[in-house]
Enzyme design. Structure first.
Site, PDB file in Angstrom:
ATOM      1  N   GLU A  99       0.828  -1.214   0.000  1.00 33.26           N
ATOM      2  CA  GLU A  99       0.000   0.000   0.000  1.00 33.26           C
ATOM      3  C   GLU A  99       0.858   1.259   0.000  1.00 33.26           C
ATOM      4  OE1 GLU A  99      -2.959  -0.170  -0.835  1.00 33.26           O
ATOM      5  OE2 GLU A  99      -3.419  -2.259  -0.401  1.00 33.26           O
ATOM      6  N   HIS A 127       2.155   2.024  -3.396  1.00 42.44           N
ATOM      7  CA  HIS A 127       1.209   2.766  -4.251  1.00 42.44           C
ATOM      8  C   HIS A 127       1.331   4.280  -4.024  1.00 42.44           C
ATOM      9  CE1 HIS A 127      -0.753  -0.513  -6.180  1.00 42.44           C
ATOM     10  NE2 HIS A 127      -1.444  -0.957  -5.126  1.00 42.44           N
ATOM     11  N   HIS A 178       0.715  -2.395  -9.730  1.00 44.18           N
ATOM     12  CA  HIS A 178       0.870  -3.831  -9.484  1.00 44.18           C
ATOM     13  C   HIS A 178       1.955  -4.440 -10.364  1.00 44.18           C
ATOM     14  CE1 HIS A 178      -3.469  -3.808  -7.797  1.00 44.18           C
ATOM     15  NE2 HIS A 178      -2.578  -3.528  -6.873  1.00 44.18           N
ATOM     16  N   CYS A 230      10.733  -2.913  -9.428  1.00 46.78           N
ATOM     17  CA  CYS A 230       9.996  -1.939  -8.609  1.00 46.78           C
ATOM     18  C   CYS A 230      10.965  -1.047  -7.832  1.00 46.78           C
ATOM     19  CB  CYS A 230       9.039  -2.655  -7.663  1.00 46.78           C
ATOM     20  SG  CYS A 230       7.597  -3.304  -8.547  1.00 46.78           S
TER      21      CYS A 230
END
Lengths: 188, 452
Positions: free
Chosen positions: A129, A132, A138, A166
């Site tokens: 979370e 984000h 995702h 990421c």
């Protein structure tokens, strides 16, 4: 600085595990903040669940001056109108996020309580979370905390460490530059 | 990579729209929202969305189904997912019948939405990749508007490139529908004359006197109705190319006139006294066997030799069957766009029918067949049933050759066998072609002991 606050009651050990994971994943100082009162208006009697959007609204009002991001942690079962439940919700590229421990608990699924399992799941969801809020979306790597994992076996396959892709996106993100600048400014 | 896919969420309830949009954004898609059918249609006019999530019940104006129908008129390839809180079998069936790709009941499981979108996007990615590969493949076999991978056609393309640089007269021969004019245009546009006019005349379409004034023009008052001087096609093509189609059908007088023009590059307008000089490259074409016409005295030999400086003979489609799939896809791509029909391919079964057919009308007939199939096609792929008309007698199939002494039963057996061969053993298509129902055909197949 990343702030972490329980919204209503939340186990201290789980909060600690989440803070450790956040510190390692985002390389930013993490600070436990005072618990926040549950927003009663978040409860939807028709669904017997709590609106995660209302939680986010409440958290937005509580972001302390020194924090770039604030993560709320609740025991309540959260939902958004179009979905039957969510493990959490975040402002994409924003400041606040919330994680629900309700469905992360083994006992929710008829299994015996397992504090270590809960802590591990909560740590991964916290990174998901908060990721984000740093603009991450995702990820296809099932071991990455940014992967979309809903079923328990998938959820338990996640780690709390972002995958290389990421991590690279995170390093280059505008949100991360801002958070670092804010942290540096706070130190000076 | 997902961000390049745009999704529009349409719902009158803001909480629904925003929560679904936020969820899809977390999946990495670019998401817009609309609070009514009208707003959705406005947005669809301005941008192509890969997926539309449309709420079934929206008060006032357009409901979900009407919105979906309007959107699909604008964007035939768009995927529409209907969402509703009031699920019934009837509404689901109606939505699917009207073209919804999926039907989702809200609130739904979080993974359901993500997996659904991922599946649709995966298909769209494959379709896009397929279209790119197909375009590459067509480019590889394309020469101007001609498409072929046949070695004889490749030789023709080389010859066209070669002759494009010269001014020599070219005679293009081939059956009707083989693309003689396309070859002529390719010669014209490959050469230095490409910037100058390409003027085409069908010699068979006009009466002798009309053709004469059409080709050479006329002076004012040269005949009743000639109220002003008019330039003929030779003059209009000055500096460029004059394409004389169906040259084998012109009269003896015009043959003589043409011999003179080709020799001297000058002529008189009808009723004129001053010679007009032109720099025109002539390309003539015919479906007739001109050499035979010369032998039989129907065509002047001197004109034949002047026209036949460079000869190009285009093989009929049945002699280059490997081009059939390529051409069918080429026509399908173009016509589906022109006709606004969303068909992406031809099924293997249908391709076998196309490959086996003899194409007496050649490439033009194939183009017409694809157009006809496209109009009747109810799915996204042209199937064998869409080409059933090709197997019908009189639809262009070559005539039967019948040995003497055949009984009526033997004839029936032969004809059924031939039809089944043409439809690759497809009983439904064969029965349709024969004008009988399937059970009758099965009965006859059994009675005559026909192997399918």
């Amino acid at each position: 600085m990343l702030g972490v606050a329980a919204v209503g009651p939340a186990p201290a050990l789980v909060l600690s595990a989440m803070e450790t994971a956040l510190g390692e994943a985002f390389q930013l100082p993490v600070q436990r903040l005072d618990a926040i009162e549950e927003p009663a208006r978040a409860f939807a009697p028709a669904r017997a669940q709590w609106s995660s959007t209302v939680f986010l609204e409440e958290l937005l009002r509580r972001v302390p001056p020194g924090a770039s991001h604030l993560l709320g942690v609740t025991e309540r079962d959260l939902f958004v109108p179009v979905l039957s439940f969510v493990y959490g919700q975040a402002q994409l590229g924003g400041q606040v996020a919330v994680v629900s421990l309700a469905r992360l608990r083994p006992e929710f699924h008829g299994l015996p309580p397992a504090p270590a399992v809960l802590a591990r799941r909560a740590a991964a969801e916290a990174v998901h979370e908060v990721g984000h809020t740093f603009g991450l979306v995702h990820c296809r790597d099932h071991r990455c905390p940014m992967s979309l994992s809903i079923d328990l076996p998938d959820l338990d396959g996640k780690t709390a460490t972002p995958c290389a892709a990421c991590a690279t996106l995170l390093e280059g993100s505008r949100e991360m530059r801002r958070a670092r600048a804010r942290t540096e400014g706070g130190r000076r | 990579m997902r961000a390049r896919w745009h999704i529009l969420v349409v719902d009158d309830e803001e909480a629904m729209t925003e929560s679904l949009a936020a969820w899809l954004r977390e999946d990495g898609y670019t998401v817009d929202t609309a609070s009514s059918g009208r707003e959705a249609i406005e947005k669809a006019r301005g941008r192509e969305y890969a997926i539309y999530f449309v709420d079934l019940k929206m008060p006032g104006g357009l409901d979900g189904i009407e919105t979906m129908i309007e959107i699909r008129k604008l964007q035939t390839e768009a995927s529409v997912i209907v969402i509703t809180a009031y699920a019934t079998v009837d509404t689901a069936i109606t939505a699917m019948k009207e073209g919804a790709q999926e039907y989702v009941v809200k609130p739904c499981h979080p993974q359901e939405i993500s997996l659904l979108v991922e599946r649709i996007i995966r298909v769209k990615n494959l379709e896009r990749e397929n279209a790119i590969l197909r375009r590459k493949l067509t480019r590889q076999y394309r020469f101007h508007d001609l498409v072929s991978k046949n070695p004889r056609m490749a030789e023709i393309f080389d010859l066209v490139r070669e002759v494009a640089r010269q001014r020599s007269t070219v005679l293009v021969q081939g059956e009707s529908g083989t693309g003689k004019e396309l070859v002529a245009r390719a010669i014209h546009y490959s050469g230095e004359r490409g910037e100058r006019p390409f003027v085409a005349v069908s010699c068979a379409a006009l009466a002798e006197t009309l053709l004469e004034s059409e080709l050479f023009g006329y002076e004012k008052g040269s005949f009743t109705g000639a109220v002003a001087q008019r330039k003929g096609k030779f003059e209009l093509a000055d500096g460029g190319t004059l394409f004389l189609d169906e040259i084998g059908d012109i009269s003896a007088k015009l043959q003589a006139d043409l011999v003179r023009v080709l020799q001297e590059r000058r002529f008189f307008r009808v009723g004129g006294t001053n010679e007009v000089a032109v720099d025109v490259r002539v390309i003539a074409a015919t479906h007739r066997d001109l050499a035979a016409d010369v032998r039989e005295g129907r065509f002047r030999d001197d004109l034949y030799y002047r026209l036949n400086v460079i000869s190009i003979r285009i093989p009929p489609l049945r002699e280059r069957r490997e081009d059939v799939p390529l051409l069918a896809q080429e026509f399908l791509d173009r016509l589906s766009h022109e006709l606004g029909r969303a068909a992406s391919g031809v099924s293997e079964e249908a391709l076998r029918i196309l490959m086996d057919y003899d194409w007496p009308g050649n490439v033009r007939e194939l183009e017409n067949a694809v157009e006809r199939a496209l109009v009747t096609c109810k799915t996204g792929v042209l199937g064998a049933e869409d080409f059933a008309f090709l197997a019908r007698p009189g639809a262009g199939s070559p005539g039967l050759s019948l040995p003497a002494g055949l009984t009526l039963q033997a004839l029936e057996r032969e004809y059924i066998t031939a039809t089944l061969r043409r439809t690759q053993g497809n009983i439904k298509a064969a029965a349709e072609a024969l004008g009988i129902d399937r059970s009758t055909l099965y009965e006859k197949v059994k009675r005559y002991d026909i192997t399918r």
